[in-house]
Design a protein around this motif. Structure first.
Motif, mmCIF file in Angstrom:
data_model
loop_
_atom_site.group_PDB
_atom_site.id
_atom_site.type_symbol
_atom_site.label_atom_id
_atom_site.label_comp_id
_atom_site.label_asym_id
_atom_site.label_seq_id
_atom_site.Cartn_x
_atom_site.Cartn_y
_atom_site.Cartn_z
ATOM 1 N N LEU A 211 0.882 -1.160 0.000
ATOM 2 C CA LEU A 211 0.000 0.000 0.000
ATOM 3 C C LEU A 211 0.921 1.211 0.000
ATOM 4 C CD1 LEU A 211 -2.952 0.884 0.476
ATOM 5 C CD2 LEU A 211 -2.513 0.648 2.911
ATOM 6 N N VAL A 212 0.744 2.101 -0.958
ATOM 7 C CA VAL A 212 1.562 3.307 -0.989
ATOM 8 C C VAL A 212 0.649 4.489 -0.701
ATOM 9 C CG1 VAL A 212 3.108 4.748 -2.348
ATOM 10 C CG2 VAL A 212 3.137 2.266 -2.651
ATOM 11 N N ILE A 213 1.002 5.237 0.338
ATOM 12 C CA ILE A 213 0.223 6.416 0.695
ATOM 13 C C ILE A 213 1.061 7.633 0.339
ATOM 14 C CG2 ILE A 213 -0.950 7.635 2.552
ATOM 15 C CD1 ILE A 213 -1.199 4.919 3.988
ATOM 16 N N PHE A 214 0.521 8.430 -0.576
ATOM 17 C CA PHE A 214 1.268 9.529 -1.166
ATOM 18 C C PHE A 214 0.598 10.825 -0.741
ATOM 19 C CE2 PHE A 214 1.950 12.526 -4.699
ATOM 20 C CZ PHE A 214 3.318 12.435 -4.865
ATOM 21 N N GLY A 215 1.339 11.689 -0.075
ATOM 22 C CA GLY A 215 0.720 12.924 0.375
ATOM 23 C C GLY A 215 1.528 14.151 0.000
ATOM 24 N N GLU A 216 0.846 15.151 -0.549
ATOM 25 C CA GLU A 216 1.383 16.511 -0.598
ATOM 26 C C GLU A 216 0.201 17.347 -0.121
ATOM 27 O OE1 GLU A 216 3.840 17.411 -3.971
ATOM 28 O OE2 GLU A 216 4.998 15.608 -3.547
ATOM 29 N N VAL A 217 -0.263 18.339 -0.891
ATOM 30 C CA VAL A 217 -1.497 18.991 -0.454
ATOM 31 C C VAL A 217 -2.649 17.989 -0.537
ATOM 32 C CG1 VAL A 217 -3.177 20.771 -1.024
ATOM 33 C CG2 VAL A 217 -0.741 21.322 -0.970
ATOM 34 N N GLY A 218 -2.721 17.290 -1.656
ATOM 35 C CA GLY A 218 -3.683 16.201 -1.788
ATOM 36 C C GLY A 218 -3.079 14.902 -1.271
ATOM 37 N N VAL A 219 -3.961 13.965 -0.936
ATOM 38 C CA VAL A 219 -3.502 12.665 -0.452
ATOM 39 C C VAL A 219 -4.162 11.572 -1.291
ATOM 40 C CG1 VAL A 219 -3.555 11.050 1.498
ATOM 41 C CG2 VAL A 219 -3.108 13.488 1.887
ATOM 42 N N GLY A 220 -3.359 10.664 -1.764
ATOM 43 C CA GLY A 220 -3.896 9.539 -2.530
ATOM 44 C C GLY A 220 -2.933 8.404 -2.370
ATOM 45 N N GLY A 221 -2.923 7.514 -3.330
ATOM 46 C CA GLY A 221 -1.991 6.411 -3.218
ATOM 47 C C GLY A 221 -2.281 5.342 -4.225
ATOM 48 N N GLY A 222 -1.721 4.193 -3.967
ATOM 49 C CA GLY A 222 -1.915 3.087 -4.880
ATOM 50 C C GLY A 222 -1.838 1.785 -4.119
ATOM 51 N N ILE A 223 -2.554 0.804 -4.618
ATOM 52 C CA ILE A 223 -2.555 -0.536 -4.045
ATOM 53 C C ILE A 223 -1.828 -1.451 -5.027
ATOM 54 C CG2 ILE A 223 -4.020 -2.501 -3.422
ATOM 55 C CD1 ILE A 223 -6.286 -0.234 -3.067
ATOM 56 N N ILE A 224 -0.749 -2.066 -4.577
ATOM 57 C CA ILE A 224 -0.076 -3.066 -5.398
ATOM 58 C C ILE A 224 -0.542 -4.429 -4.890
ATOM 59 C CG2 ILE A 224 2.143 -3.984 -6.202
ATOM 60 C CD1 ILE A 224 1.848 -1.103 -7.057
ATOM 61 N N ALA A 225 -1.267 -5.148 -5.725
ATOM 62 C CA ALA A 225 -1.812 -6.451 -5.333
ATOM 63 C C ALA A 225 -1.144 -7.503 -6.205
ATOM 64 C CB ALA A 225 -3.329 -6.478 -5.530
ATOM 65 N N ASP A 226 -0.452 -8.428 -5.549
ATOM 66 C CA ASP A 226 0.246 -9.489 -6.263
ATOM 67 C C ASP A 226 1.154 -8.909 -7.361
ATOM 68 O OD1 ASP A 226 0.857 -12.154 -6.439
ATOM 69 O OD2 ASP A 226 -0.725 -12.613 -7.871
ATOM 70 N N GLY A 227 1.818 -7.816 -7.038
ATOM 71 C CA GLY A 227 2.803 -7.236 -7.953
ATOM 72 C C GLY A 227 2.282 -6.244 -8.976
ATOM 73 N N HIS A 228 0.952 -6.065 -9.009
ATOM 74 C CA HIS A 228 0.403 -5.157 -10.020
ATOM 75 C C HIS A 228 -0.427 -4.055 -9.381
ATOM 76 C CE1 HIS A 228 1.630 -7.765 -13.284
ATOM 77 N NE2 HIS A 228 1.262 -8.773 -12.531
ATOM 78 N N LEU A 229 -0.399 -2.877 -10.003
ATOM 79 C CA LEU A 229 -1.227 -1.780 -9.519
ATOM 80 C C LEU A 229 -2.698 -2.134 -9.701
ATOM 81 C CD1 LEU A 229 -1.275 1.202 -8.476
ATOM 82 C CD2 LEU A 229 -1.582 1.855 -10.871
ATOM 83 N N LEU A 230 -3.465 -2.020 -8.615
ATOM 84 C CA LEU A 230 -4.905 -2.242 -8.698
ATOM 85 C C LEU A 230 -5.540 -0.931 -9.160
ATOM 86 C CD1 LEU A 230 -7.036 -3.954 -5.906
ATOM 87 C CD2 LEU A 230 -7.844 -1.954 -7.132
#
Lengths: 408, 408
Positions: A211-230
């Motif tokens: 799980l990647v949680i990416f924050g600057e002014v906005g906050v979002g991220g990405g889920i890597i499931a079994d090696g791939h971006l969901l």
């Protein structure tokens, strides 16, 4: 034909993920026969994508020359538009950074056209660097802070940029001119998704569920499931910043109340840590310098700064707990501004996470800080641009007069 | 050998997902040559897994007999232990239900050993049904309401059952005796994950990105990402019921405060809809009958019942909104008790979901009610048990004296 193309891709990805090897070992590892592998390697050499390396010791059968990626032949270009800057970065096939440019910009106060003028200028500089490297750009991927309709290459909503329905790829191509950009496709993507891809090192098993949680002014991220971006049904997965965690709290840039972003975004930290006239809150100053100042104050033991960091850390942990109950990631990577000041938040995050997660020992989830600094999104963008070659090596044309074993 | 095994599996799955076809069409669809396909089909026939069907019309080349799954040869057995019942179900290779047994049981008031006595009795009955069908069991998968350590086959925590560290597979095997269960493996899994698998019809593209929310007393679910169940780092994904959504609310069975389960679980509905002495709250009565009574009252316009359903629907929508921002599923399937009374909650759920989700039009996410009733988990368990054959058809032995085209 399709089978051959997928076998070419198989060989190329295998050299990337598991390193240089002789043709005999490649054949054994991939379950293909040796004649097939030799023919595939010959074609990849013709296309300038692989070359012969050193004599392999201790291999299968008699010693042979290893085959390795010919790093310098093609580059993927990544670009980024976020609230604080525009940036570009180029990666060659071997994963080396060939060019990197960044310009601090208070983008929210500027017209989209002006921001893209700046970005086009950086893309041109990066394309020049790529040419000087003896390579050519294979694709350009642009990461943007907001919701992206990838099919139409339009940013539909960028709450923190104040953009709506901006046809980013078309506007960028207009600015680059057909000579510059005629040769390669331009695609757009969500910057937090790209930052997540940048963390998913191919071949690193411990990061297959992440799980990647990416924050600057906005906050979002990405889920890597079994090696791939969901990516989800329409590509909108990863909008963690708009999970409602504090229903009686503050109004969000998106119009809702109590979004996670309102308690963990950069503004929440700065509002709590400093008075309005404090330079750390001045969007015209570079974000790195402002965060360096926050770190300096924290290391001097400034109570207000430390309390602000702990409070944000608590809220990061609350949201991370929600996501960890749902996803049980092996690693949570904190990226963007979180990575810069995260060492002061980490204890609070881990405490909340352990309290929140039902699975024993928080399901084995570790918390890590990204080591990519502010280049995570733009590096992920360049990775995605390169990925087109790893999926279909025939996108790079055969070179005239090339011979097996030739190097660029 | 490994390649042959994976090609056998490829043919078998293709017949399941895309239906009966001639050898020539199978070869074309799978990119294998016809001689290879004929040899694979011969071996699958020897193993009793496929048989010849009808003459194919309009196929490639001269008309040939189609090949189809030989449904009746092997069965997967699913079993379930939850707060209200124990159950079993067997599916044959063609997906037909061969046996189904269920016993209402107030499991939380009983010792684990007693509950597993009941379950073993149902498994024996189902194994008898399978034998009467002319088939043999290939595996048994047991779904349980709680956190499962699949590797050790132990239920680590079942908050609503009141179980801790119960070695379910071993205890079940002891009860079945070696003659009954010696021939097939017993694995255990989380029941909500299994309910999610039951919704993921192979070959249905619209359900490739799906969120299944499964509720009875406990609430959990499963995430289907790109057609596969997302299990996470240690298999604990899908614990949606313990996302904290109401921090100032009620104490949960897990010890935390404000878990989603406390506002959307079956007890939350029943507490709001009825007085303590109302029979709909009596755990000794069958759950279907109690929910039928709730539906009857709602359809008569009973204000208290309708208000309780709407309130729970609101909270379902809040949690679904959190998960949809993170995952952007194409479909949210409401399963378990939600499916039984969900038609009264649906408007509230959809309203909250549209309010909560950042992506335009809630990211295209649809809300659907499961049509599987209370069999979802046990059907998913049987599907998983069968899956072992679709992954490795050599797990079923060749039959002595079998011939090509033979039927069981």
């Amino acid at each position: 034909m399709t089978l051959r193309r997928s076998n070419l891709a198989l060989v190329l990805r295998s050299l990337r993920d598991a390193g240089p090897r002789s043709r005999a070992r490649l054949a054994a590892d991939l379950g293909l026969n040796k004649a097939t592998v030799s023919s595939l390697v010959a074609e990849l050499t013709d296309r300038g994508l692989v070359r012969e390396g050193q004599v392999e010791r201790g291999g299968i059968g008699r010693p042979g020359l290893t085959v390795e990626l010919a790093g310098q032949s093609v580059c993927g270009i990544g670009a980024e538009v976020n609230v604080h800057h525009v940036a570009t970065l180029a990666l060659d096939l071997g994963g080396a950074v060939v060019s990197e440019h960044r310009r601090s910009l208070d983008t929210a106060s500027l017209d989209a056209g002006v921001v893209l003028d700046h970005l086009a200028d950086l893309v041109t500089r990066t394309a020049d660097d790529v040419a000087a490297h003896g390579a050519r750009p294979i694709a350009l991927t642009v990461g943007i802070a907001g919701l992206v309709d990838a099919e139409r290459a339009v940013l539909t909503t960028g709450p923190n940029l104040g953009w709506r329905d901006v046809p980013v790829a078309r506007m960028l191509r207009d600015r680059l001119g057909s000579t510059d950009s005629g040769g390669y496709p331009i695609v757009i993507d969500n910057e937090a998704n790209l930052a997540a891809i940048a963390e998913a090192t191919p071949g690193d098993a411990s990061r297959r569920d992440m799980l990647v949680i990416f924050g600057e002014v906005g906050v979002g991220g990405g889920i890597i499931a079994d090696g791939h971006l969901l990516r989800g049904h329409q590509g909108y997965a990863g909008e963690f910043g708009h999970m409602i965690v504090d229903p009686t709290g503050h109004r969000c840039g998106c119009g809702r109340t109590g979004c996670w972003e309102t308690v963990v975004g950069l503004r929440a930290l700065l509002d709590a840590a400093a008075d309005p006239d404090d330079p750390v809150r001045d969007p015209r100053l570079g974000l790195e310098d402002r965060l360096a100042e926050i770190n300096r104050r924290a290391s001097l033991g400034d109570t207000r700064t430390l309390a602000a960091l702990e409070r944000v850390g608590d809220w990061v942990g609350v949201g991370a707990g929600v996501l960890t109950n749902a996803l049980n990631p092996g690693v949570i990577v904190l990226s963007g501004y979180f990575a810069e000041v995260g060492s002061w938040m980490r204890a609070a995050i881990e405490r909340r996470l352990h309290d929140a997660v039902l699975a024993p020992h928080a399901g084995g989830t570790r918390v890590e800080l990204s080591t990519q600094g502010f280049t995570a999104a733009v590096r992920g963008a360049a990775t995605v641009a390169l990925e087109s070659v790893f999926h279909d090596p025939t996108r790079v044309e055969r070179r005239v007069g090339s011979s097996i074993g030739g190097t660029p």
